[in-house]
Design an enzyme around this catalytic site. Structure first.
Site, PDB file in Angstrom:
ATOM      1  CB  CYS A  20      37.905  24.079  41.546  1.00 47.79           C
ATOM      2  SG  CYS A  20      36.334  23.733  40.699  1.00 47.79           S
ATOM      3  CE  LYS A  37      39.900  27.157  40.195  1.00 47.81           C
ATOM      4  NZ  LYS A  37      38.438  27.451  40.139  1.00 47.81           N
ATOM      5  CD  GLU A  80      36.332  26.746  43.751  1.00 49.85           C
ATOM      6  OE1 GLU A  80      36.996  27.470  42.987  1.00 49.85           O
ATOM      7  OE2 GLU A  80      35.739  25.714  43.361  1.00 49.85           O
TER       8      GLU A  80
END
Length: 280
Positions: free
Chosen positions: A157, A116, A44
């Site tokens: 994440c 995301k 990321e």
């Protein structure tokens, strides 16, 4: 015919310039290709320090940006899939950005992209108070792609904290779930990283590959590192420490099928009583 997928996770360290990070990424991908890797996974936001002003100053477009162009070239050159980490993607006409990864196939073509879905908006005391929604627009769609061996689903994440995402990917027959994550070395990494990765693997009887940036104590935000691959029984089969490194894993789909045969969760599941619905 083999039923194994060799993968590599590149735990890269953000350096003073993006060009130096990308140079190191190219070295690692070339090394991974020589070792037989068919899927390379980058972390990321790996090209920049995880600090809002730095990320805003280094926004890129996909697929025309510097990172995407290099990853497309390397995927084609080495005949592999590449999940090209994530970059702060620019949004035309907006001061915000997106946290987006691009997926390139062995022809170098952009096969998919994922932004995301969930914002890391937390107040965990003096060491960790972050509100990503102030800088990032969230995504609204999942992303899957096919390799010669299995289908793959991608998250970033904090997405790993939401079992609904992994459940969707399992329902789409993704036997490998990939998460690009920069958990905090101060709080969330030591406490939750391994637990969440193992839980998602056990929940879904899949392989989980989670790639983090390397730790750097000089940065405003220190990532935990500890990139890892977990098998369908919940065993960590490959793991890095905090430093910059490559880790490898050979994902055996015959073993996955064996686990599912021994503990047939999908046959036991009461789909007549409950199910998930999605709005994408």
């Amino acid at each position: 015919m083999t039923n194994r997928l060799p993968i590599a996770l590149l735990q890269l360290l953000a350096r003073d310039t993006k060009s130096k990070v990308l140079q190191k990424a190219e070295e690692y991908i070339t090394q991974a290709a020589k070792n037989g890797t068919k899927l390379a996974i980058l972390p990321e936001l790996f090209t920049v320090e995880l600090h809002p002003p730095v990320m805003m100053a280094n926004k890129e477009s996909i697929p025309d940006g510097e990172t995407s162009q290099l990853m497309s070239h390397l995927a084609r050159e080495h005949n592999m899939h590449i999940i090209a980490g994530s970059v702060p993607e620019e949004i035309k006409g907006s001061e915000k950005m997106k946290n987006t990864t691009a997926i390139f196939n062995p022809k170098g073509e952009l096969e998919g992209r994922y932004t995301k879905m969930h914002s890391f908006d937390v107040d965990l005391g003096e060491h960790l108070s972050i509100h990503e929604s102030e800088w990032f627009e969230h995504g609204n769609n999942p992303a899957t792609f096919k390799t010669d061996i299995c289908k793959v689903g991608v998250g970033i994440c904090i997405d790993v904290r939401f079992p609904e995402i992994s459940r969707y990917y399992t329902e789409q027959d993704c036997k490998l779930h990939v998460y690009l994550g920069a958990f905090s070395a101060a709080r969330t990494g030591p406490a939750h990283w391994d637990v969440l990765l193992r839980a998602r693997a056990i929940d879904n009887q899949v392989y989980i590959a989670a790639c983090s940036p390397a730790a750097d104590k000089s940065h405003h935000y220190e990532a935990w590192g500890h990139s890892a691959v977990v098998d369908p029984w919940g065993k960590i089969i490959s793991r890095a420490e905090g430093e910059e490194s490559i880790i490898y894993a050979d994902l055996d789909m015959n073993y996955l099928n064996k686990v599912r045969g021994q503990l047939p969760v999908e046959k036991i599941r009461r789909k007549d009583l409950y199910h998930l619905t999605y709005n994408w």
